[in-house]
Design an enzyme around this catalytic site. Structure first.
Site, PDB file in Angstrom:
ATOM      1  N   PRO A 198     -78.425 -72.511  11.054  1.00 57.89           N
ATOM      2  CA  PRO A 198     -79.709 -71.791  11.006  1.00 57.89           C
ATOM      3  C   PRO A 198     -79.469 -70.299  10.780  1.00 57.89           C
ATOM      4  CG  PRO A 198     -79.161 -72.366  13.271  1.00 57.89           C
ATOM      5  CD  PRO A 198     -78.120 -73.001  12.410  1.00 57.89           C
ATOM      6  N   ASP A 202     -75.211 -67.053  12.173  1.00 57.46           N
ATOM      7  CA  ASP A 202     -75.540 -68.411  12.603  1.00 57.46           C
ATOM      8  C   ASP A 202     -76.213 -68.320  13.967  1.00 57.46           C
ATOM      9  OD1 ASP A 202     -75.579 -71.033  13.526  1.00 57.46           O
ATOM     10  OD2 ASP A 202     -73.580 -71.524  12.747  1.00 57.46           O
ATOM     11  N   HIS A 203     -77.517 -68.652  14.010  1.00 52.58           N
ATOM     12  CA  HIS A 203     -78.284 -68.456  15.237  1.00 52.58           C
ATOM     13  C   HIS A 203     -77.936 -69.472  16.328  1.00 52.58           C
ATOM     14  CE1 HIS A 203     -81.068 -66.186  17.401  1.00 52.58           C
ATOM     15  NE2 HIS A 203     -82.150 -66.265  16.635  1.00 52.58           N
ATOM     16  N   ARG A 204     -77.096 -70.465  16.016  1.00 51.93           N
ATOM     17  CA  ARG A 204     -76.652 -71.387  17.064  1.00 51.93           C
ATOM     18  C   ARG A 204     -75.716 -70.694  18.049  1.00 51.93           C
ATOM     19  NH1 ARG A 204     -74.104 -76.103  13.521  1.00 51.93           N
ATOM     20  NH2 ARG A 204     -73.231 -74.214  12.553  1.00 51.93           N
ATOM     21  N   VAL A 239     -74.934 -67.016  17.631  1.00 47.48           N
ATOM     22  CA  VAL A 239     -75.177 -65.576  17.659  1.00 47.48           C
ATOM     23  C   VAL A 239     -76.671 -65.364  17.862  1.00 47.48           C
ATOM     24  CG1 VAL A 239     -74.995 -63.402  16.406  1.00 47.48           C
ATOM     25  CG2 VAL A 239     -73.245 -65.167  16.092  1.00 47.48           C
TER      26      VAL A 239
END
Length: 473
Positions: free
Chosen positions: A266, A443-445, A447
């Site tokens: 994401p 990567d929002h998983r 960060v």
């Protein structure tokens, strides 16, 4: 035509151990009837990662080239047949797959790409990847000028000194030779423990712990034969004027990797405009003074790279990857800084190993070497494996910014836009200043917005006031 004193040997498309399943033959350097020697480069191929020269592991006369230049061949498929002198042919009645009898067993040997030695042990080749993610595999230190892997099997070494006889070349894979060179170890003094007298990485480390400093003599890569290469046919326009370009090699791997990245991680992208007037002045001063060393190229990208590395040092959690199988975040120990490079074969992302530990002069040299190698199309697969964070310099194309897609397996990528003179409020007045736009995708998983924002803000702060390279470094 073979005789009773010749046997036909087949050289197969090698496996580099990077999960690749095919390669395109770019150029043949030999033709039927030519004599080839052990270690001679016979062709250049393009894998999904790089263009690589292939050395032949035996001596003889070329009988046939099984594929023309431009053909894409699966790993393990024979590409060239060579009549080898001095070996008796297999019995006529024996099936082709039956092994010839021998006085003592011969260890398994597989042909491999330049820069990679033969595999040992019972490890099986990896299955063909189908998701196109192109996940990076941990690799040894990059090989700047790989030499062909040794194939002769010498007698085992019985005594610890000397490791090899006078005048003989120690057996070691190119990455091991590079490690020995970096550590200042003379391979001729190292006692091998690998199969058939091959020196391993562990042998080099053991020697480094006990031996005094020594100088390794550089091993020159073999020059390509003088035979003229076979040209690759260019795409022909259709009747309507359309041109269809096959997607293969680096372009195919890039397309698969970008799709996998875009629809797996994401993405979040943040932007910041920054006054880089002081950084641009520093670039000019470093160029004029030559402080970083004679012939060292100084560019704004060098200072951007150093600024990002400084931010990563302050926020090491950004230097991470996502382990889907274990559902874990893996924070990397070393910062392997990738630099996106546009080449005639497509986009590649070689990386500078352990860039975070390098001084500014060392980083400048490494960056210059990386760019020059990429331009020549000689980037090795090892140089493109194991990256942890990337910079893409879209500013060289006159672009202000973009929303970069993550390099698969990495947590963040920074886009560096064009530097433009713009009206800017400086010390309470609107004056012309040199301004650029930075964009950080992450990567929002693994960060969150706070971490991503801090890394981007710190990178911008260093570029606005480059003295922070000292106070924050």
């Amino acid at each position: 035509m073979t005789t009773d004193v010749h046997s036909l040997r087949e050289f197969k498309m090698p496996d580099v151990g990077e999960g690749l399943t095919e390669a395109e033959i770019l150029t043949w350097y030999v033709k039927p009837g030519d004599t080839v020697t052990d270690g001679q480069v016979v062709c250049e191929v393009e894998t999904a990662k790089a263009a690589v020269e292939l050395p032949i592991p035996f001596t003889g006369v070329v009988e046939a080239l099984h594929f023309p230049a431009g053909a894409t061949v699966d790993v393990g498929t024979s590409i060239i047949a060579v009549a080898v002198a001095g070996a008796a042919p297999a019995p006529a009645a024996a099936p082709a797959a039956a092994p010839a009898p021998a006085a003592e067993p011969e260890p398994e040997r597989r042909e491999v790409l330049v820069g990679y030695g033969p595999r040992t042990g019972s490890a099986q080749r990896r299955a063909r990847r189908t998701n196109g993610a192109g996940a990076a595999v941990a690799a040894p230190a990059p090989v700047a000028a790989p030499a062909p892997a040794p194939v002769a099997a010498p007698a085992p070494v019985a005594a610890p000194v000397p490791a090899v006889a006078e005048g003989e070349r120690p057996l070691a894979k190119p990455p091991v030779r590079k490690l020995a060179k970096d550590l200042g170890i003379d391979l001729r003094t190292v006692v091998p423990t690998g199969p058939n007298g091959v020196i391993t990485r562990e042998d080099v480390h053991a020697a480094a712990n006990t031996a005094a400093e020594a100088v390794v003599e550089p091993v020159a890569a073999p020059a390509a034969p003088a035979a003229e290469p076979v040209a690759v046919a260019l795409p022909v326009p259709t009747a309507a004027g359309d041109v269809r370009v096959p997607v293969k090699g680096v372009r195919k791997a890039t397309a698969q990797a970008m799709v996998a990245s875009a629809f797996t991680a994401p993405h979040v992208t943040e932007f910041v405009q920054v006054d880089v007037t002081r950084t641009m002045k520093l670039v000019r001063k470093l160029k004029e003074s030559g402080e970083l060393g004679a012939g060292v190229r100084v560019s704004p990208l060098l200072l951007v790279a150093k600024a990002l590395l400084t931010a990563v040092k302050r926020h090491p959690e950004i230097n991470a990857s996502w382990d889907e199988a274990a559902q874990e975040i893996v924070v990397r120990g070393a910062v392997n800084l990738g630099i996106a490079a546009a080449t005639p074969r497509g986009l590649i992302v070689p990386n500078i190993k352990d860039a975070g530990s390098r001084t500014l002069p060392q980083l400048a040299v490494a960056l210059g070497d990386l760019v020059e190698t990429a331009r020549q199309g000689k980037t090795s697969p090892a140089d493109m494996s194991g990256g942890s964070i990337t910079i893409t310099n879209v500013g060289v194309f006159g672009v202000d910014t973009g929303t970069p897609i993550l390099n698969p397996g990495e947590a963040a990528i920074l886009a560096f836009g064009a530097v433009r003179e713009l009206p800017w409020v400086h010390k309470g007045k609107v004056v012309p200043r040199q301004v650029t736009t930075l964009a950080l995708s992450f990567d929002h998983r693994l960060v969150d917005g706070e971490l991503g924002s801090k890394v981007l803000a710190d990178t911008a702060a260093v570029l606005e006031h480059p003295k922070r390279l000292i106070t924050w470094g």
